[in-house]
Design a protein around this motif. Structure first.
Motif, PDB file in Angstrom:
ATOM      1  N   ILE A 134      37.845 -12.531  34.760  1.00 21.77           N
ATOM      2  CA  ILE A 134      39.290 -11.815  34.931  1.00 21.77           C
ATOM      3  C   ILE A 134      38.639 -10.290  35.195  1.00 21.77           C
ATOM      4  O   ILE A 134      38.220  -9.484  34.584  1.00 21.77           O
ATOM      5  N   ASN A 135      39.103 -10.163  36.603  1.00 26.95           N
ATOM      6  CA  ASN A 135      38.794  -8.377  36.835  1.00 26.95           C
ATOM      7  C   ASN A 135      39.584  -7.586  36.555  1.00 26.95           C
ATOM      8  O   ASN A 135      40.764  -7.818  36.026  1.00 26.95           O
ATOM      9  N   ASP A 136      39.290  -6.276  36.288  1.00 28.56           N
ATOM     10  CA  ASP A 136      40.145  -5.065  35.844  1.00 28.56           C
ATOM     11  C   ASP A 136      41.299  -5.166  36.474  1.00 28.56           C
ATOM     12  O   ASP A 136      42.365  -4.592  35.974  1.00 28.56           O
ATOM     13  N   GLU A 137      41.292  -5.434  37.900  1.00 23.32           N
ATOM     14  CA  GLU A 137      42.580  -5.162  38.696  1.00 23.32           C
ATOM     15  C   GLU A 137      43.585  -6.132  37.991  1.00 23.32           C
ATOM     16  O   GLU A 137      44.728  -5.767  38.026  1.00 23.32           O
ATOM     17  N   GLU A 138      43.248  -7.351  37.770  1.00 24.36           N
ATOM     18  CA  GLU A 138      44.393  -8.299  37.144  1.00 24.36           C
ATOM     19  C   GLU A 138      44.772  -7.633  35.797  1.00 24.36           C
ATOM     20  O   GLU A 138      45.847  -7.966  35.586  1.00 24.36           O
ATOM     21  N   LEU A 139      44.020  -6.931  34.882  1.00 20.36           N
ATOM     22  CA  LEU A 139      44.493  -6.552  33.837  1.00 20.36           C
ATOM     23  C   LEU A 139      45.556  -5.398  33.905  1.00 20.36           C
ATOM     24  O   LEU A 139      46.592  -5.148  33.386  1.00 20.36           O
ATOM     25  N   LYS A 140      44.905  -4.574  35.104  1.00 17.94           N
ATOM     26  CA  LYS A 140      45.730  -3.473  35.651  1.00 17.94           C
ATOM     27  C   LYS A 140      47.045  -3.856  35.826  1.00 17.94           C
ATOM     28  O   LYS A 140      48.371  -3.200  35.770  1.00 17.94           O
TER      29      LYS A 140
ATOM     30  N   GLU B 138      51.010  -2.547  34.660  1.00 17.36           N
ATOM     31  CA  GLU B 138      51.813  -2.182  35.613  1.00 17.36           C
ATOM     32  C   GLU B 138      53.142  -3.027  35.811  1.00 17.36           C
ATOM     33  O   GLU B 138      54.141  -2.163  35.935  1.00 17.36           O
ATOM     34  N   ARG B 139      53.001  -4.372  35.898  1.00 18.35           N
ATOM     35  CA  ARG B 139      54.118  -5.035  35.908  1.00 18.35           C
ATOM     36  C   ARG B 139      55.153  -4.679  34.735  1.00 18.35           C
ATOM     37  O   ARG B 139      56.469  -4.714  34.696  1.00 18.35           O
ATOM     38  N   LEU B 140      54.370  -4.796  33.449  1.00 16.84           N
ATOM     39  CA  LEU B 140      55.324  -4.328  32.135  1.00 16.84           C
ATOM     40  C   LEU B 140      55.950  -2.912  32.128  1.00 16.84           C
ATOM     41  O   LEU B 140      57.302  -2.863  31.867  1.00 16.84           O
ATOM     42  N   LYS B 141      55.350  -2.200  33.046  1.00 15.70           N
ATOM     43  CA  LYS B 141      56.064  -0.933  33.005  1.00 15.70           C
ATOM     44  C   LYS B 141      57.253  -0.765  34.114  1.00 15.70           C
ATOM     45  O   LYS B 141      58.074  -0.243  33.579  1.00 15.70           O
TER      46      LYS B 141
ATOM     47  N   ALA C 253      47.556  -5.765  25.019  1.00 10.68           N
ATOM     48  CA  ALA C 253      47.689  -5.198  23.687  1.00 10.68           C
ATOM     49  C   ALA C 253      46.363  -4.171  23.366  1.00 10.68           C
ATOM     50  O   ALA C 253      46.493  -3.359  22.763  1.00 10.68           O
ATOM     51  N   ALA C 254      45.337  -4.534  24.050  1.00 12.21           N
ATOM     52  CA  ALA C 254      44.090  -3.866  23.846  1.00 12.21           C
ATOM     53  C   ALA C 254      44.217  -2.458  24.195  1.00 12.21           C
ATOM     54  O   ALA C 254      43.872  -1.410  23.366  1.00 12.21           O
ATOM     55  N   SER C 255      44.693  -2.141  25.502  1.00  9.69           N
ATOM     56  CA  SER C 255      44.867  -0.604  25.792  1.00  9.69           C
ATOM     57  C   SER C 255      46.061   0.224  25.075  1.00  9.69           C
ATOM     58  O   SER C 255      45.791   1.113  24.638  1.00  9.69           O
TER      59      SER C 255
ATOM     60  N   GLY D 288      40.909  -8.606  26.136  1.00  8.88           N
ATOM     61  CA  GLY D 288      41.274  -7.442  26.370  1.00  8.88           C
ATOM     62  C   GLY D 288      40.695  -6.229  25.516  1.00  8.88           C
ATOM     63  O   GLY D 288      40.221  -5.435  26.109  1.00  8.88           O
ATOM     64  N   LEU D 289      40.627  -6.634  24.238  1.00 10.84           N
ATOM     65  CA  LEU D 289      39.668  -5.713  23.280  1.00 10.84           C
ATOM     66  C   LEU D 289      38.124  -5.470  23.697  1.00 10.84           C
ATOM     67  O   LEU D 289      37.915  -4.466  23.550  1.00 10.84           O
ATOM     68  N   LYS D 290      37.666  -6.567  23.953  1.00 12.26           N
ATOM     69  CA  LYS D 290      36.222  -6.682  24.284  1.00 12.26           C
ATOM     70  C   LYS D 290      36.042  -6.087  25.833  1.00 12.26           C
ATOM     71  O   LYS D 290      35.176  -5.111  25.761  1.00 12.26           O
ATOM     72  N   ARG D 291      36.910  -5.715  26.750  1.00  5.40           N
ATOM     73  CA  ARG D 291      36.807  -5.144  27.821  1.00  5.40           C
ATOM     74  C   ARG D 291      37.023  -3.586  27.627  1.00  5.40           C
ATOM     75  O   ARG D 291      36.141  -2.708  28.243  1.00  5.40           O
ATOM     76  N   ILE D 292      37.766  -3.318  26.540  1.00  2.00           N
ATOM     77  CA  ILE D 292      37.718  -1.801  26.113  1.00  2.00           C
ATOM     78  C   ILE D 292      36.734  -1.400  25.238  1.00  2.00           C
ATOM     79  O   ILE D 292      36.007  -0.377  25.548  1.00  2.00           O
ATOM     80  N   PHE D 293      36.746  -1.919  24.235  1.00  3.79           N
ATOM     81  CA  PHE D 293      35.618  -1.488  23.022  1.00  3.79           C
ATOM     82  C   PHE D 293      34.205  -2.188  23.400  1.00  3.79           C
ATOM     83  O   PHE D 293      33.331  -1.576  22.405  1.00  3.79           O
TER      84      PHE D 293
END
Length: 441
Positions: free
Chosen positions: A41-47, A51-54, A248-250, A287-292
């Motif tokens: 899953i690419n970072d664009e999808e996570l972002k 953004e949608r939740l914002k 949740a990770a960010s 999500g956690l693995k992508r950040i930490f």
């Protein structure tokens, strides 16, 4: 599938069949640098999910007053629980080096569980797509207009359906009803009566099944597929649900930053998440693995009576094997984790990143709940308390102790342990009192 052979040749599965608590260390876990080369899953999808939740925050703030303080952002507290840490060490004769925290998704606004992340997100994404396609909404609009009558009238022509053991049904039902959708929640036999009552009070149609979660999902999917105006939220296969959980990770990273906590090689993060079908813990873990990255170690925890993710990942059969196949009945007090067959989507995504899985006896869920209540004055659902088994047993089992020695070494003394509480805020007072007074052993 030769089940007898699988059991005969696998001591771990034999122990699981005998309903013993076990730990499984994932042999397929890879170094993060290797994993990063081929991200599923690419970072664009996570972002995009964030953004949608914002965009929806003004609507959420308007419809769910409990989110006013956070301006419509659905988030939960992160609390240090040092008193519980000391009590766990004493009662279970174990060592928990470092600091222990509770991530209280049990107290998330809207649905009072971790499902408020993925479930709410998928419903909002579907609503946004319908409204934009109909020319009623533009990305740059103030989304609080979605609370207007014209949108409710528009969404009322559409139906949303889901199969659930309880908490996902609550999050889908509450959010969909707030937007104006017709909602049908297909509930398994494990679902608690109060969850069904709450959904009905919101105008949600609840269909009850005498069988398990798998049947509720199967029937819900079939029912929805037969109706062109219906959309099915598929806990087993939905990438949208999964993406909602990854956010949740960010959010927890921000909470660490606010406390001046730095996660690095010398200060590793170890996270323990209760697991049912796998969607919520899988999304959070990804999500956690992508950040930490290489500084985080993630363990799932399942009941001994429904260890479906462990069975699927250990055999490599994922959704093609069920706990019933090996003679485990799947009936557990951990109602939110009462799932016989894991999500294949999630199991395969977890293969390279999960550290391992612990299983826990039902009676301990109530013991952990009492300790949390007595030491920290916090109350969560019994199934949420499964997370405490991970931190309590990490250095008790030879396998997990050796894993920690090899991966973390002396830095375990500076570790941050996070137990992820997955549900509990909405439990009625009388049910919670009953939980606190339940002794199974």
């Amino acid at each position: 599938m030769d089940i007898k052979n699988i059991i005969a040749n696998n001591p771990l599965i034999r122990d699981m069949v005998d309903k013993k608590e076990v730990v499984w260390i994932n042999p397929k876990e890879v170094n993060y640098s290797e994993y990063e080369k081929k991200l599923p899953i690419n970072d664009e999808e996570l972002k995009e999910a964030e953004e949608r939740l914002k965009r929806f925050a003004p609507f959420i703030k308007k419809v769910f007053p409990e989110t006013e303080e956070t301006n419509g952002i659905i988030e939960s507290p992160l609390e240090e629980i040092s008193n519980m840490q000391k009590e766990l060490e004493k009662k279970y004769n174990t060592e928990i080096p470092g600091k222990l925290y509770l991530k209280m998704d049990s107290h998330l606004p809207v649905a009072g569980s971790i499902k408020a992340r993925g479930g709410v997100y998928e419903v909002l994404k579907h609503a946004e797509e319908l409204a934009i396609e109909a020319g009623l909404l533009k990305l740059e609009d103030d989304y609080s207009i979605l609370a207007d009558k014209k949108f409710k009238d528009f969404f009322s022509k559409y139906k949303i359906q889901v199969g659930s053991t309880g908490n996902l049904g609550l999050s889908i039902g509450i959010t969909s009803a707030a937007l104006g959708f017709q909602v049908i929640v297909h509930m398994s036999a494990d679902a608690k009566k109060w969850k069904k009552d709450m959904l009905r009070s919101k105008g949600v149609q609840v269909v009850e099944y005498e069988s398990d979660y798998g049947k509720a999902v199967e029937e819900g999917r079939k029912n929805s597929d037969a109706d062109p105006m219906s959309y099915f939220v598929d806990d087993e296969k939905s990438m949208n649900l999964f993406l909602g959980y990854t956010v949740a990770a960010s959010r927890i990273k921000k909470q660490f930053d606010e406390r001046g906590i730095v996660i690095d090689k010398e200060h590793p993060l170890i996270v323990y998440i209760p697991c049912g079908v796998g969607g919520a813990p899988g999304g959070v873990a990804y999500g956690l693995k992508r950040i930490f990255k290489e500084n985080i170690y993630i363990f799932f925890v399942e009941p001994v009576l429904a260890p479906c993710m462990l069975l699927g990942m250990e055999t490599g059969l994922h959704e093609e094997i069920s706990v019933y196949d090996v003679g485990i009945n799947g009936i557990t007090h951990a109602d939110g984790l009462a799932v016989a067959r894991p999500s294949g989507l999630v199991g395969r995504l977890m293969d390279p990143i999960l550290s391992g899985i612990f299983t826990v006896d039902d009676y301990k869920l109530y013991d952990y709940l009492r300790i949390l209540n007595e030491t920290e004055n916090k109350r969560i659902e019994p199934s949420s308390c499964a997370a405490f088994e991970g931190v309590t047993s990490l250095l008790k089992y030879d396998e997990s102790k050796k894993y920690i020695e090899n991966k973390i070494g002396k830095n375990i003394n500076n570790a941050y342990h996070v137990c992820w509480a997955t549900g509990g805020r909405m439990v009625p007072k009388e049910d919670m009192e009953r939980f606190l007074n339940t002794y199974l052993k």
